[in-house]
Enzyme design. Structure first.
Site, short mmCIF file in Angstrom:
data_model
loop_
_atom_site.label_atom_id
_atom_site.label_comp_id
_atom_site.label_asym_id
_atom_site.label_seq_id
_atom_site.Cartn_x
_atom_site.Cartn_y
_atom_site.Cartn_z
N HIS A 23 0.95 -1.22 -0.14
CA HIS A 23 -0.38 -0.24 0.01
C HIS A 23 0.84 1.40 -0.20
CE1 HIS A 23 -3.56 2.55 0.86
NE2 HIS A 23 -2.71 3.10 1.52
N GLU A 24 2.04 1.22 0.99
CA GLU A 24 2.72 2.19 0.99
C GLU A 24 3.66 2.34 -0.07
OE1 GLU A 24 1.90 4.72 2.83
OE2 GLU A 24 0.57 3.28 3.82
N HIS A 27 1.47 5.19 -2.79
CA HIS A 27 2.09 5.56 -2.56
C HIS A 27 4.12 6.41 -2.75
CE1 HIS A 27 -1.50 6.14 -0.52
NE2 HIS A 27 -1.57 5.68 0.43
#
Length: 369
Positions: A23-24, A27
């Site tokens: 997920h990170e 980003h």
């Protein structure tokens, strides 16, 4: 016992670690793509256990509280809130707040998108290695005392019709029965090459007194292991499985919101840890399937329009794109406070559900009494 606890701990750390990292990473990679310098990439919360810097100047951290993580883009704070010292350290052209609404939205949405991509990859690996299990419209077992048992349904029967509705597959059977709680009908089953009509009353079940009852037959359908698929076919099946899981998850949330299911179904980190350990004992493929399910859930939850979540920021960016200027600071602050209160409440509620499910409160009550 110690072996089970150790397996649960390792499985939980592995599952959550992979989901948060991916997920990170979404980003992070999106920020780099849009020309934003990333100051910190943290796995977990709290004081850093390990930290190092890469060539681009990003600080990578591993922290002790494994309940999430974060990426801090350079210049993420608004110019109005930044100190003179922070402004002096800004790298021209590399700050988050200087980028267009489109670029900022890409950075934010990339996290959930990577969770969906992870689910597709995991499902693809499973289908390409061990195949895709299928559920057949054939009764494998009948629950004693259930609606099907009372009607005379037997293992090996194939459900052909419910009332006047010709069913096509197991999903059709389940969807039809769910909406007919307590209804008197006729089950037409295929048995030994012949159709047999069985008068039946659909069973009724509800998770709580306030939840809307739903129908159930009380049967288990036969499943069969699939054959490994070719990589292209596995990719297609992986995309389809991710979409189906997303739809089913959203439907489950809607059922809770409309009262068809109780909020007691919500589980928190303790439940995830318990399930991670239980699933791991059935093999690595089962653990990957569980991770794919959680990855879809994580992606969807982060897209909910709740301030503090990615979806909440995307709502602000959409309003900014339409209005031509950002949402006022006051509205953002109030929204973030409300979002924090909501998320904190959900966390506490889900943890309470977990502890209740483990029998902690009954155990405490037995000690007091």
């Amino acid at each position: 016992m110690i072996h089970e606890y150790l397996r649960t701990l390792i499985s939980f750390a592995f599952v959550l670690g992979v989901l948060v990292t991916i997920h990170e990473l979404g980003h992070y990679l999106a920020a780099r793509w849009r020309g934003v310098h990333v100051e910190v990439f943290s796995l977990g919360f709290g004081p850093a256990l390990f930290r190092w810097h890469d060539r681009s100047g990003t600080e990578w951290r591993v922290c002790p509280i494994p309940l999430g993580g974060y990426v801090r883009p350079h210049g993420f704070e608004d110019p109005e809130d930044a100190t003179e010292e922070q402004k002096a350290a800004w790298i021209p052209g590399r700050t988050f707040h200087d980028k267009s609404v489109w670029s900022r939205a890409i950075v934010i949405v990339a996290g959930p998108v990577f969770n969906f991509l992870l689910a597709i990859v995991l499902f693809t690996i499973i289908f390409a290695s061990v195949g895709q299990p299928t559920v057949r419209n054939e009764i494998a077992s009948v629950v004693p005392g259930g609606a099907a048992a009372t009607a005379g349904v037997q293992p090996g029967d194939v459900i052909r019709r419910i009332g006047t509705h010709d069913v096509t597959d197991v999903q059709d059977v389940q969807a039809t029965v769910t909406g007919e709680a307590g209804a008197k009908t006729t089950l037409t089953v295929r048995r030994a090459g012949q159709d047999v009509d069985l008068p039946a009353t659909i069973g009724t079940a509800a998770e709580s007194s306030s939840a809307q009852p739903h129908g159930q037959l009380g049967v288990m359908f036969a499943t069969e292991a699939g054959k490994p698929l070719s990589v292209p076919s596995a990719v297609v099946a992986g995309v389809r499985a991710t979409w189906t899981t997303s739809v089913q998850t959203l439907d489950g949330v809607w059922q809770i919101l409309t009262g068809r299911h109780t909020a007691k179904d919500l589980g928190g980190p303790l439940k995830i840890a318990q399930l991670s350990g239980q699933v791991a004992q059935y093999g690595f493929a089962s653990l990957l399937s569980f991770m794919a399910l959680l990855s879809v859930n994580l992606g969807l939850i982060n897209l909910f329009p709740v301030p503090l979540l990615d979806g909440g920021r995307l709502v602000f960016y959409a309003i900014e794109a339409v209005r031509g200027r950002p949402v006022s600071k006051r509205i953002q602050e109030i929204s973030f406070q409300a979002g924090f209160a909501l998320l904190a409440g959900l966390f506490l509620f889900s943890t309470f559900n977990d502890l209740s499910g483990f029998g902690l409160f009954k155990w405490i009550a037995s000690l007091v009494s």
